[in-house]
Write a protein that holds these residues in place. Structure first.
Motif, PDB file in Angstrom:
ATOM      1  N   ALA C  28       0.816  -1.213   0.000  1.00  0.00           N
ATOM      2  CA  ALA C  28       0.000   0.000   0.000  1.00  0.00           C
ATOM      3  C   ALA C  28       0.851   1.265   0.000  1.00  0.00           C
ATOM      4  O   ALA C  28       0.479   2.268  -0.595  1.00  0.00           O
ATOM      5  CB  ALA C  28      -0.948   0.005   1.191  1.00  0.00           C
ATOM      6  N   GLU C  29       1.973   1.219   0.677  1.00  0.00           N
ATOM      7  CA  GLU C  29       2.774   2.435   0.784  1.00  0.00           C
ATOM      8  C   GLU C  29       3.811   2.554  -0.323  1.00  0.00           C
ATOM      9  O   GLU C  29       4.692   3.406  -0.269  1.00  0.00           O
ATOM     10  CB  GLU C  29       3.405   2.516   2.181  1.00  0.00           C
ATOM     11  N   ARG C 106      10.562 -10.667   2.605  1.00  0.00           N
ATOM     12  CA  ARG C 106       9.703  -9.604   3.131  1.00  0.00           C
ATOM     13  C   ARG C 106       8.352  -9.603   2.425  1.00  0.00           C
ATOM     14  O   ARG C 106       7.308  -9.462   3.041  1.00  0.00           O
ATOM     15  CB  ARG C 106      10.367  -8.236   2.894  1.00  0.00           C
ATOM     16  N   GLN C 109       6.244 -12.464   3.502  1.00  0.00           N
ATOM     17  CA  GLN C 109       5.683 -12.238   4.838  1.00  0.00           C
ATOM     18  C   GLN C 109       4.457 -11.333   4.776  1.00  0.00           C
ATOM     19  O   GLN C 109       3.499 -11.527   5.520  1.00  0.00           O
ATOM     20  CB  GLN C 109       6.745 -11.648   5.774  1.00  0.00           C
ATOM     21  N   ARG C 114      -1.491 -11.553   5.582  1.00  0.00           N
ATOM     22  CA  ARG C 114      -2.831 -11.134   5.180  1.00  0.00           C
ATOM     23  C   ARG C 114      -3.407 -12.030   4.088  1.00  0.00           C
ATOM     24  O   ARG C 114      -3.642 -11.588   2.960  1.00  0.00           O
ATOM     25  CB  ARG C 114      -2.806  -9.671   4.718  1.00  0.00           C
ATOM     26  N   LEU C 170      12.204 -12.800   9.954  1.00  0.00           N
ATOM     27  CA  LEU C 170      11.512 -11.736  10.659  1.00  0.00           C
ATOM     28  C   LEU C 170      12.389 -11.199  11.790  1.00  0.00           C
ATOM     29  O   LEU C 170      12.404 -10.001  12.068  1.00  0.00           O
ATOM     30  CB  LEU C 170      10.215 -12.316  11.228  1.00  0.00           C
ATOM     31  N   ILE C 173      16.505  -9.400  10.466  1.00  0.00           N
ATOM     32  CA  ILE C 173      16.286  -8.754   9.190  1.00  0.00           C
ATOM     33  C   ILE C 173      17.578  -8.528   8.424  1.00  0.00           C
ATOM     34  O   ILE C 173      17.759  -9.002   7.316  1.00  0.00           O
ATOM     35  CB  ILE C 173      15.620  -7.386   9.385  1.00  0.00           C
TER      36      ILE C 173
ATOM     37  N   GLU D  24      -5.984  -6.813  10.676  1.00  0.00           N
ATOM     38  CA  GLU D  24      -6.596  -7.445   9.505  1.00  0.00           C
ATOM     39  C   GLU D  24      -6.198  -6.768   8.204  1.00  0.00           C
ATOM     40  O   GLU D  24      -6.017  -7.426   7.181  1.00  0.00           O
ATOM     41  CB  GLU D  24      -8.130  -7.405   9.628  1.00  0.00           C
ATOM     42  N   ASN D  25      -6.083  -5.439   8.247  1.00  0.00           N
ATOM     43  CA  ASN D  25      -5.911  -4.704   6.993  1.00  0.00           C
ATOM     44  C   ASN D  25      -4.556  -4.030   6.829  1.00  0.00           C
ATOM     45  O   ASN D  25      -4.296  -3.465   5.775  1.00  0.00           O
ATOM     46  CB  ASN D  25      -7.007  -3.635   6.882  1.00  0.00           C
ATOM     47  N   GLY D  26      -3.745  -4.101   7.847  1.00  0.00           N
ATOM     48  CA  GLY D  26      -2.478  -3.392   7.765  1.00  0.00           C
ATOM     49  C   GLY D  26      -2.663  -1.917   8.068  1.00  0.00           C
ATOM     50  O   GLY D  26      -3.781  -1.393   7.993  1.00  0.00           O
ATOM     51  N   PHE D  27      -1.576  -1.266   8.381  1.00  0.00           N
ATOM     52  CA  PHE D  27      -1.668   0.144   8.757  1.00  0.00           C
ATOM     53  C   PHE D  27      -2.226   0.991   7.612  1.00  0.00           C
ATOM     54  O   PHE D  27      -3.204   1.703   7.764  1.00  0.00           O
ATOM     55  CB  PHE D  27      -0.290   0.677   9.161  1.00  0.00           C
ATOM     56  N   ALA D  28      -1.606   0.868   6.469  1.00  0.00           N
ATOM     57  CA  ALA D  28      -1.953   1.767   5.363  1.00  0.00           C
ATOM     58  C   ALA D  28      -3.365   1.524   4.849  1.00  0.00           C
ATOM     59  O   ALA D  28      -4.048   2.457   4.445  1.00  0.00           O
ATOM     60  CB  ALA D  28      -0.949   1.622   4.220  1.00  0.00           C
ATOM     61  N   GLU D  29      -3.794   0.277   4.853  1.00  0.00           N
ATOM     62  CA  GLU D  29      -5.109  -0.015   4.280  1.00  0.00           C
ATOM     63  C   GLU D  29      -6.226   0.041   5.320  1.00  0.00           C
ATOM     64  O   GLU D  29      -7.351  -0.367   5.044  1.00  0.00           O
ATOM     65  CB  GLU D  29      -5.070  -1.357   3.544  1.00  0.00           C
ATOM     66  N   ARG D 106      -0.126 -10.333  14.460  1.00  0.00           N
ATOM     67  CA  ARG D 106      -0.151  -9.792  13.098  1.00  0.00           C
ATOM     68  C   ARG D 106       0.430  -8.378  13.076  1.00  0.00           C
ATOM     69  O   ARG D 106       1.198  -8.016  12.193  1.00  0.00           O
ATOM     70  CB  ARG D 106      -1.598  -9.731  12.582  1.00  0.00           C
ATOM     71  N   GLN D 109       4.132  -8.456  13.478  1.00  0.00           N
ATOM     72  CA  GLN D 109       4.802  -8.879  12.247  1.00  0.00           C
ATOM     73  C   GLN D 109       4.909  -7.726  11.251  1.00  0.00           C
ATOM     74  O   GLN D 109       5.905  -7.596  10.535  1.00  0.00           O
ATOM     75  CB  GLN D 109       4.052 -10.056  11.623  1.00  0.00           C
ATOM     76  N   LEU D 112       7.877  -5.839  12.510  1.00  0.00           N
ATOM     77  CA  LEU D 112       9.138  -6.544  12.283  1.00  0.00           C
ATOM     78  C   LEU D 112       9.516  -6.531  10.798  1.00  0.00           C
ATOM     79  O   LEU D 112      10.700  -6.486  10.461  1.00  0.00           O
ATOM     80  CB  LEU D 112       9.017  -7.993  12.763  1.00  0.00           C
ATOM     81  N   ALA D 113       8.503  -6.545   9.942  1.00  0.00           N
ATOM     82  CA  ALA D 113       8.789  -6.590   8.513  1.00  0.00           C
ATOM     83  C   ALA D 113       9.271  -5.243   7.983  1.00  0.00           C
ATOM     84  O   ALA D 113       9.807  -5.166   6.886  1.00  0.00           O
ATOM     85  CB  ALA D 113       7.547  -7.043   7.744  1.00  0.00           C
ATOM     86  N   ARG D 114       9.055  -4.179   8.757  1.00  0.00           N
ATOM     87  CA  ARG D 114       9.460  -2.854   8.261  1.00  0.00           C
ATOM     88  C   ARG D 114      10.063  -1.995   9.361  1.00  0.00           C
ATOM     89  O   ARG D 114       9.511  -0.963   9.749  1.00  0.00           O
ATOM     90  CB  ARG D 114       8.254  -2.144   7.639  1.00  0.00           C
ATOM     91  N   ARG D 117      10.299   1.728   8.890  1.00  0.00           N
ATOM     92  CA  ARG D 117       9.025   2.453   8.884  1.00  0.00           C
ATOM     93  C   ARG D 117       8.531   2.716  10.304  1.00  0.00           C
ATOM     94  O   ARG D 117       7.859   3.708  10.560  1.00  0.00           O
ATOM     95  CB  ARG D 117       8.005   1.625   8.094  1.00  0.00           C
ATOM     96  N   TYR D 118       8.834   1.762  11.204  1.00  0.00           N
ATOM     97  CA  TYR D 118       8.343   1.871  12.582  1.00  0.00           C
ATOM     98  C   TYR D 118       9.510   1.766  13.560  1.00  0.00           C
ATOM     99  O   TYR D 118       9.592   0.797  14.335  1.00  0.00           O
ATOM    100  CB  TYR D 118       7.340   0.744  12.863  1.00  0.00           C
TER     101      TYR D 118
END
Lengths: 201, 201, 201, 201
Positions: C28-29, C106, C109, C114, C170, C173, D24-29, D106, D109, D112-114, D117-118
DNA sequence: TATGAATGAGTGTTCATTCAT
DNA sequence: GATGAATGAACACTCATTCAT
């Protein structure tokens, strides 16, 4: 002004701008931002009131249609006199409505020109014509009995009249000098029965 | 087939596809690639024969217009008999032309609906109407003198007739049952003078 | 370079940029314009090669997956020796593949996290795991008969191993010092049977 | 219910909805309006309790993390018996916690995957793992001395275990049949020392 | 404090036009 | 002349954030 009143006003401003802009530029060549600018609202506000460009187009057709409908459906209620007088009266009134609703007519022509593109709107406009034909039917029938109208299918007469109305708007886009329109009223009347008044410029 | 013939054929294929596609989808919603596919030529070839999308649209209007013109300009050459017979004959012929040229008429309606968008084409179509009015003028005048046509401005009569033609195409998109069109011919004739034949479904 | 070669190269550049960018920023980003810039192509070119952002995402998962597949499906073909040696060998190889394919992992994952959002891709990845479990099955079974592997369901062992692989990526990284990964290989092996070598930093 | 209690309840509703929706939808979505709807509060209220979408995401990770922390930090306080019994006990408990906190996992994860970003949340989760590794260290050491655990770096063992936990959640999204999870507990235990109980479906 | 309308920046996608092959 | 890939301007629509009520 209450919150709700403000919203109604804003919605009306957007709808009015949509009618104007869509009719001038066509659906595809109209941008939402142009409508927003015309309405004096922000771009995003258009979507607050109308979900999509398509929905706004539909509203821009259907809401003015509601206002025009009575002139075409309430025949016996609105127009009086002998059949000839009623029809003359009706034509007078309907041609004025058409002459004054330039924008709406342009929109409806877009729909009529592409029935597959606008099936819902097309159905609505067709229904409108059908109702008119149905309501004028007894008037024509009576006029035929009285001998002042041509014999023949009243439905076809009604359709030819509607066609003339649509065509007039197409032909005389901006030129609504009284002279033309008043003469055209006589021409319209001639679709129903022989009328020997002079047509003059 | 010579090189030149091949090219002419290709050009004609593209133009035909353009007429069909533009008329179905409107100018803005037509893509060059759709025209190319319809014509069975490559995407790039369209631009070999027509410089821009706009130019192709103009050609798609003007070239068929040339073919239709004679039916509306060569009045005294093509139609014969008394004024009433001539006009009846003319209407017969012109309604057939209109009924058969659905695509071209859709295109011309797009132009008529947006004169500012298509000024050159609009002028061309207006001129076409003017020529028709001018050519039918003496016929109407003669009919008036003979007493079979209504009195009044022949120009306005011609315009009302053209409006009816345009409106008919808008109203009866695909429904060209003989019955409707033949009855409409009578209705058209009634714009010129009283005609008491029955109109029937 | 031929036209076709150029196109293949461009497509590959876009796909590579997509893998990198999607994996760094998530689906999405990620913007198409960022991918185009990363790939050094124009914005529009991305859509010449991949119909939508979604399709490009799918390609960015599935095409690398094809390259990784053999390491997980051709077990008996690629790895040799006693079951313990085969599995040790396999783990060695697969952890290297995972350590080297940071971006792809990545991406996978994101899909695993999802499943409802990416049903097709999720099914593909699940199938990938199932094939692996099926192919390693006889090896584990043989090792169990020889007494060097734990008793119990080979399928579950395979799944726990895949889970560990996914979890490792995970957790570590960017830190792929040899030491960590080589020690993790031993930990992975311990999911299959008792291994008493020292794990050391 | 007092004013303050009401507000606490509303805040909790929003936070719970955020955990569910973000996971369920992720941050962006995820949209704020979706969270508001899920929480049964008005759109504007979300911003009354959480300044931005980002802040709400952080809270959705950090507050559940606080509840999970004790299971990973209070090792010697919560789990008793010999090192093997303690670790078995711990795994039992922690896998249950993981199996039950699908949503939170979720979310973690996603973080951890980004990591870039965080960064703040990532640091928090890393610290969480570090604390766990530190707290389990003496237990592993003791088990190694008693000979029931593998030799080698206890930190790496702890990390491999955490990786397996994370990977399990990724692999077995919704399938938490007891069978799988109880067998996975044995597989987890095997990262620490040889365990010959059967793994069975 | 609660609400939800107002705003406009941001992005996927389309497509006419250009141009290298 | 024929082809179709390359380009980027243009636009509908979304949504976090603000703020008036």
């Amino acid at each position: 002004m209450s919150r709700e009143e403000k919203m109604m006003k804003k919605r009306a401003a957007i709808l009015g701008a949509a009618v104007k802009t869509y009719s001038e530029n066509g659906f595809a060549e109209t941008t939402i931002s142009a409508i927003a600018k015309e309405a004096g609202v922000s771009f995003g506000s258009v979507f607050t009131y109308f979900a999509t460009k398509e929905v706004l187009f539909e509203a821009a057709i259907l809401e003015p249609l509601e206002e025009i409908k009575p002139y075409f459906s309430e025949i016996e209620e609105r127009y009086s006199g002998s059949p000839m007088e009623m029809v003359r009266n009706m034509i007078d009134c309907q041609l004025d409505v058409f002459a004054k609703n330039k924008d709406f007519l342009r929109l409806s022509q877009q729909v009529l020109a592409r029935p597959d593109r606008y099936p819902v709107l097309f159905a609505e406009l067709s229904a409108f014509v059908d109702v008119f034909a149905e309501r004028i039917y007894p008037v024509i029938e009576k006029g035929q009995k009285e001998g002042c109208f041509y014999e023949g299918s009243p439905v076809l007469m009604a359709q030819s009249y509607i066609s003339l109305l649509n065509g007039l708007r197409l032909t005389f886009i901006d030129d609504h000098t009284n002279l033309i329109w008043s003469n055209m009223k006589i021409q319209a009347l001639r679709l129903f029965g022989p009328v020997t008044e002079r047509v003059e410029v």
